[in-house]
Motif scaffolding. Structure first.
Motif, mmCIF file in Angstrom:
data_model
loop_
_atom_site.group_PDB
_atom_site.id
_atom_site.type_symbol
_atom_site.label_atom_id
_atom_site.label_comp_id
_atom_site.label_asym_id
_atom_site.label_seq_id
_atom_site.Cartn_x
_atom_site.Cartn_y
_atom_site.Cartn_z
ATOM 1 N N PRO A 23 -3.751 3.306 -9.669
ATOM 2 C CA PRO A 23 -4.849 2.568 -10.075
ATOM 3 C C PRO A 23 -4.308 1.112 -9.629
ATOM 4 O O PRO A 23 -5.561 0.300 -9.390
ATOM 5 N N PHE A 24 -3.090 0.624 -9.760
ATOM 6 C CA PHE A 24 -2.772 -0.788 -9.362
ATOM 7 C C PHE A 24 -3.052 -0.964 -8.067
ATOM 8 O O PHE A 24 -3.434 -2.339 -7.722
ATOM 9 N N LEU A 25 -2.913 -0.090 -7.035
ATOM 10 C CA LEU A 25 -3.386 -0.411 -5.680
ATOM 11 C C LEU A 25 -5.036 -0.641 -5.613
ATOM 12 O O LEU A 25 -5.418 -1.693 -4.760
ATOM 13 N N LEU A 26 -5.808 -0.041 -6.472
ATOM 14 C CA LEU A 26 -7.176 -0.270 -6.499
ATOM 15 C C LEU A 26 -7.417 -2.014 -7.265
ATOM 16 O O LEU A 26 -8.120 -2.418 -6.617
ATOM 17 N N VAL A 27 -6.562 -2.213 -8.051
ATOM 18 C CA VAL A 27 -6.572 -3.800 -8.654
ATOM 19 C C VAL A 27 -6.507 -4.719 -7.409
ATOM 20 O O VAL A 27 -7.115 -5.569 -7.115
ATOM 21 N N MET B 188 0.856 -1.185 0.037
ATOM 22 C CA MET B 188 0.111 -0.095 0.119
ATOM 23 C C MET B 188 0.904 1.160 -0.046
ATOM 24 O O MET B 188 0.603 2.255 -0.909
ATOM 25 N N GLY B 189 1.798 1.326 0.581
ATOM 26 C CA GLY B 189 2.788 2.444 0.687
ATOM 27 C C GLY B 189 3.495 2.692 -0.367
ATOM 28 O O GLY B 189 3.703 3.660 -1.061
ATOM 29 N N GLN B 190 4.050 1.368 -1.165
ATOM 30 C CA GLN B 190 4.547 1.631 -2.512
ATOM 31 C C GLN B 190 3.634 2.121 -3.646
ATOM 32 O O GLN B 190 4.172 2.943 -4.249
ATOM 33 N N LEU B 191 2.451 1.710 -3.476
ATOM 34 C CA LEU B 191 1.453 1.889 -4.758
ATOM 35 C C LEU B 191 0.823 3.258 -4.367
ATOM 36 O O LEU B 191 0.310 3.889 -5.242
ATOM 37 N N ASN B 192 0.686 3.654 -3.184
ATOM 38 C CA ASN B 192 0.310 4.906 -2.696
ATOM 39 C C ASN B 192 -0.834 5.674 -3.574
ATOM 40 O O ASN B 192 -0.519 6.518 -4.488
#
Length: 195
Positions: free
Chosen positions: A30-34, A23-27
């Motif tokens: 859109p890929f965090l949403l995936v 979560m910290g890396q994707l911050n």
């Protein structure tokens, strides 16, 4: 003639610490949403590629998965968590036309008119896994395994988890429950009845 021996899948759970790192890396990307859709909503990556802006219903807190793209060909509504809804709002996804794909652009994965190519999510997760030095057995689909496992452990009944995961039977859902649980001994010790 010998029947081919069915090999058991090696499944790996994505623990909360690793999810926080991801979560910290994707911050807010859109890929965090995936990743969250696979984990919370138990939507398969192939199904995620086909989600359109109009499939998102913030009032019902659900995303419509059409029968044409669902693995079992069953149309369903996948529940959304508050985290997913906040990220959808943050990414301004609902400001796009209803017939646009939620994930479209090859580089940014932002909404658009063209469906994202098949291997994009797998490639993105491979990059993330390398960047964070994660276990090679960890896959994007591991979020789904983890979500099902944690829902069952949290006491959500088997039938609800089965329906949410779009499984055809409880036997399939049970496969996901068969993971190593580091807190198992502690939980049994605390709740086991007296002799």
């Amino acid at each position: 003639m010998k029947l081919k021996r069915k090999e058991t899948k090696t499944r790996i759970i994505i623990d909360p610490e690793t999810r926080k790192k991801i979560m910290g890396q994707l911050n807010g990307s859109p890929f965090l949403l995936v990743c969250m859709l696979v984990y919370h909503s138990l939507i398969r990556p192939k199904e995620i590629r086909n989600i359109k802006v109009g499939d998102i219903d913030m009032t019902a807190h659900a995303i419509r998965i059409s029968g044409e793209v669902a693995k079992n060909h069953n149309a369903r509504y996948a529940a959304m968590s508050a985290q997913i809804e906040n990220l959808i709002t943050e990414l301004k996804i609902l400001k796009n036309p209803k017939d646009w794909y939620v994930f479209s652009d090859r580089e940014t994965m932002k909404p658009g008119t063209v469906i994202l190519y098949d291997a994009k999510f797998t490639k993105e997760f491979a990059k993330l896994r390398k960047l964070l030095n994660l276990d090679p057995k960890m896959q994007l689909y591991s979020f789904r395994d983890t979500g099902i496992f944690e829902m069952l452990k949290a006491g959500i009944d088997d039938l609800s988890v089965m329906q949410h995961a779009d499984h055809s039977s409880l036997d399939i859902t049970t496969i996901y429950a068969n993971h190593y649980d580091p807190k198992l001994n502690e939980r049994i010790r605390a709740k086991a009845p007296e002799f």
